[in-house]
Each structure stands twice: as C-alpha cells, then as structure tokens.
Write a protein that holds these residues in place. Structure first.
Motif, PDB file in Angstrom:
ATOM      1  N   ALA A  28      -1.369  -3.211   7.011  1.00 54.53           N
ATOM      2  CA  ALA A  28      -0.837  -2.873   5.688  1.00 54.53           C
ATOM      3  C   ALA A  28       0.667  -2.635   5.775  1.00 54.53           C
ATOM      4  CB  ALA A  28      -1.544  -1.651   5.125  1.00 54.53           C
ATOM      5  N   GLN A  29       1.087  -1.937   6.823  1.00 54.45           N
ATOM      6  CA  GLN A  29       2.518  -1.672   7.006  1.00 54.45           C
ATOM      7  C   GLN A  29       3.287  -2.992   7.134  1.00 54.45           C
ATOM      8  OE1 GLN A  29       3.711  -0.067  10.813  1.00 54.45           O
ATOM      9  NE2 GLN A  29       5.333   1.138   9.862  1.00 54.45           N
ATOM     10  N   GLU A  30       2.776  -3.907   7.959  1.00 50.96           N
ATOM     11  CA  GLU A  30       3.428  -5.197   8.150  1.00 50.96           C
ATOM     12  C   GLU A  30       3.449  -6.010   6.852  1.00 50.96           C
ATOM     13  OE1 GLU A  30       1.170  -6.991  11.278  1.00 50.96           O
ATOM     14  OE2 GLU A  30       1.926  -5.606  12.804  1.00 50.96           O
ATOM     15  N   HIS A  31       2.346  -5.975   6.118  1.00 52.64           N
ATOM     16  CA  HIS A  31       2.235  -6.743   4.876  1.00 52.64           C
ATOM     17  C   HIS A  31       3.255  -6.280   3.846  1.00 52.64           C
ATOM     18  CE1 HIS A  31       0.227  -9.081   1.730  1.00 52.64           C
ATOM     19  NE2 HIS A  31       0.377  -8.020   0.960  1.00 52.64           N
ATOM     20  N   TYR A  32       3.341  -4.984   3.611  1.00 48.38           N
ATOM     21  CA  TYR A  32       4.219  -4.475   2.556  1.00 48.38           C
ATOM     22  C   TYR A  32       5.677  -4.373   2.993  1.00 48.38           C
ATOM     23  CZ  TYR A  32       0.231  -3.920  -0.383  1.00 48.38           C
ATOM     24  OH  TYR A  32      -0.872  -4.190  -1.143  1.00 48.38           O
ATOM     25  N   ALA A  33       5.952  -4.497   4.285  1.00 49.13           N
ATOM     26  CA  ALA A  33       7.348  -4.542   4.744  1.00 49.13           C
ATOM     27  C   ALA A  33       8.014  -5.838   4.273  1.00 49.13           C
ATOM     28  CB  ALA A  33       7.406  -4.434   6.264  1.00 49.13           C
ATOM     29  N   LYS A  34       7.198  -6.873   4.050  1.00 47.99           N
ATOM     30  CA  LYS A  34       7.708  -8.176   3.634  1.00 47.99           C
ATOM     31  C   LYS A  34       7.670  -8.375   2.120  1.00 47.99           C
ATOM     32  CE  LYS A  34       5.615 -10.104   7.791  1.00 47.99           C
ATOM     33  NZ  LYS A  34       4.499 -10.929   8.249  1.00 47.99           N
ATOM     34  N   ARG A  35       7.214  -7.389   1.373  1.00 48.22           N
ATOM     35  CA  ARG A  35       7.026  -7.544  -0.067  1.00 48.22           C
ATOM     36  C   ARG A  35       7.959  -6.606  -0.837  1.00 48.22           C
ATOM     37  NH1 ARG A  35       3.938 -10.149   2.478  1.00 48.22           N
ATOM     38  NH2 ARG A  35       2.259 -11.481   1.891  1.00 48.22           N
ATOM     39  N   PRO A  36       8.273  -6.964  -2.077  1.00 50.94           N
ATOM     40  CA  PRO A  36       9.152  -6.106  -2.880  1.00 50.94           C
ATOM     41  C   PRO A  36       8.387  -4.960  -3.568  1.00 50.94           C
ATOM     42  CG  PRO A  36       8.662  -8.102  -4.096  1.00 50.94           C
ATOM     43  CD  PRO A  36       7.996  -8.237  -2.741  1.00 50.94           C
ATOM     44  N   MET A  70      -1.858  -4.176  -9.021  1.00 56.82           N
ATOM     45  CA  MET A  70      -0.471  -3.745  -9.210  1.00 56.82           C
ATOM     46  C   MET A  70       0.309  -4.603 -10.186  1.00 56.82           C
ATOM     47  SD  MET A  70       0.917  -2.822  -5.460  1.00 56.82           S
ATOM     48  CE  MET A  70      -0.286  -2.561  -4.193  1.00 56.82           C
ATOM     49  N   GLN A  71      -0.206  -5.761 -10.501  1.00 51.15           N
ATOM     50  CA  GLN A  71       0.517  -6.717 -11.337  1.00 51.15           C
ATOM     51  C   GLN A  71       0.949  -6.082 -12.659  1.00 51.15           C
ATOM     52  OE1 GLN A  71      -0.814 -10.525 -10.911  1.00 51.15           O
ATOM     53  NE2 GLN A  71       1.064 -11.280 -11.777  1.00 51.15           N
ATOM     54  N   GLY A  72       2.248  -6.168 -12.933  1.00 49.03           N
ATOM     55  CA  GLY A  72       2.792  -5.664 -14.187  1.00 49.03           C
ATOM     56  C   GLY A  72       2.938  -4.157 -14.252  1.00 49.03           C
ATOM     57  N   LYS A  73       2.762  -3.458 -13.144  1.00 47.64           N
ATOM     58  CA  LYS A  73       2.868  -1.996 -13.135  1.00 47.64           C
ATOM     59  C   LYS A  73       4.019  -1.557 -12.251  1.00 47.64           C
ATOM     60  CE  LYS A  73      -2.090  -1.259 -13.676  1.00 47.64           C
ATOM     61  NZ  LYS A  73      -3.309  -0.802 -13.026  1.00 47.64           N
ATOM     62  N   GLN A  74       4.551  -0.398 -12.525  1.00 49.45           N
ATOM     63  CA  GLN A  74       5.544   0.235 -11.664  1.00 49.45           C
ATOM     64  C   GLN A  74       4.751   0.912 -10.551  1.00 49.45           C
ATOM     65  OE1 GLN A  74       8.774  -0.089 -12.268  1.00 49.45           O
ATOM     66  NE2 GLN A  74       9.414   1.077 -10.509  1.00 49.45           N
ATOM     67  N   ALA A  75       4.577   0.225  -9.421  1.00 51.33           N
ATOM     68  CA  ALA A  75       3.665   0.703  -8.386  1.00 51.33           C
ATOM     69  C   ALA A  75       4.397   1.064  -7.098  1.00 51.33           C
ATOM     70  CB  ALA A  75       2.616  -0.360  -8.080  1.00 51.33           C
ATOM     71  N   GLN A  76       3.844   2.075  -6.423  1.00 57.81           N
ATOM     72  CA  GLN A  76       4.248   2.445  -5.077  1.00 57.81           C
ATOM     73  C   GLN A  76       3.004   2.381  -4.199  1.00 57.81           C
ATOM     74  OE1 GLN A  76       6.295   6.136  -4.650  1.00 57.81           O
ATOM     75  NE2 GLN A  76       7.717   5.728  -6.314  1.00 57.81           N
ATOM     76  N   VAL A  77       3.227   2.291  -2.884  1.00 59.32           N
ATOM     77  CA  VAL A  77       2.120   2.134  -1.965  1.00 59.32           C
ATOM     78  C   VAL A  77       2.252   3.120  -0.808  1.00 59.32           C
ATOM     79  CG1 VAL A  77       0.994   0.519  -0.374  1.00 59.32           C
ATOM     80  CG2 VAL A  77       1.931  -0.320  -2.490  1.00 59.32           C
TER      81      VAL A  77
END
Length: 148
Positions: free
Chosen positions: A119-127, A105-112
């Motif tokens: 995974a839900q817990e991990h990305y809840a804490k990330r921008p 995802m680095q340097g990309k306009q990404a969605q998950v």
C-alpha cells in the motif's frame, strides 16, 4: 549418449525433490502463521461482541432524537485506511483492493492511511495525500501500535 541422458534425468529428479522439500517447508511456515493469525482474531472476538452490543444499544436509544452525531451532514473530507500485504504473495488481493479504494475515492477529497508495504509503494506513486504510513506492522502488531 545414454549415460549423459540418464545423468540429466537424475539431476532433474534431484532438483524437483529439492523444490518439493522447500515448498513443504514454506507450507508449514504459512500454516503456522495462519494458525497464529486465527488465534489472534478469535481472541479479539469478545471485544468485538461487546463493542457491537454497545453500539447497537446506543443506536436504538438515540433513534428519533437530535444529536450532533446522528444529524445528516455533507461529507467534505474522507479518510481511507488501506490494509494491503507486505509482500506480493496474496494473488489478486492487493490489485483488487487498490481498484476498490480508487473507485470509492473517485471525486472525493480523500486521504489515505497505508498499512503494509504494498500500500505504501502504491500510494507513493499516486496523487493521493497519505496521512500516515505503517509498512511491515501487520505481523507484530500490538494494541499500543494503534494509538497514534
């Protein structure tokens, strides 16, 4: 003094035997779940083979022709489907998965889209923009669950 020591040893032996019994039960449950997952994967194999053959045939037929589907274009947005565990019992799987996803995802306009509680817990804490969450769906998943 010796009888107190003997009592402690007997208690420890009983504790170890109890732990062995619990571990054996967990092993049986895990092997049963693994067998069911393997059966589901093998059941999906004919679908995969038919899909693979169709895509291969289409790719061969469209080679060299102009189509909106085969024309090179700049990728502006990316969507990643991250499938992680629901519990933390997969060793380094979840950690390695999140590292790989972050590198991609680095340097990309990404969605998950997250599948699994970790995974839900991990990305809840990330921008990172989360398009959809599906925690706890892996064990009971049906094809109708994939429609949304």
């Amino acid at each position: 003094m010796a009888s107190g020591n003997m009592k402690d040893i007997k208690r420890r032996i009983k504790s170890v035997q109890s732990t062995m019994q619990i571990t054996k039960a967990m092993e049986l449950v895990a092997s049963s779940k693994m067998r069911h997952a393997k059966e589901r994967a093998l059941g999906a194999r004919p679908y995969f083979n038919a899909l693979y053959q169709t895509i291969t045939r289409l790719a061969g037929a469209t080679r060299g022709s102009e189509s909106i589907y085969t024309k090179p274009r700049e990728v502006k947005n990316s969507l990643y489907i991250v499938i992680a565990g629901d519990r933390g019992l997969a060793g380094g799987y979840n950690a390695n998965l999140f590292k790989l996803a972050a590198a991609e995802m680095q340097g990309k306009q990404a969605q998950v889209i997250t599948i699994g509680k970790k995974a839900q817990e991990h990305y809840a804490k990330r921008p990172v923009t989360v398009a959809a969450d599906y925690p706890g769906i892996a064990e009971t998943m049906r094809i109708s669950d994939t429609h949304p």
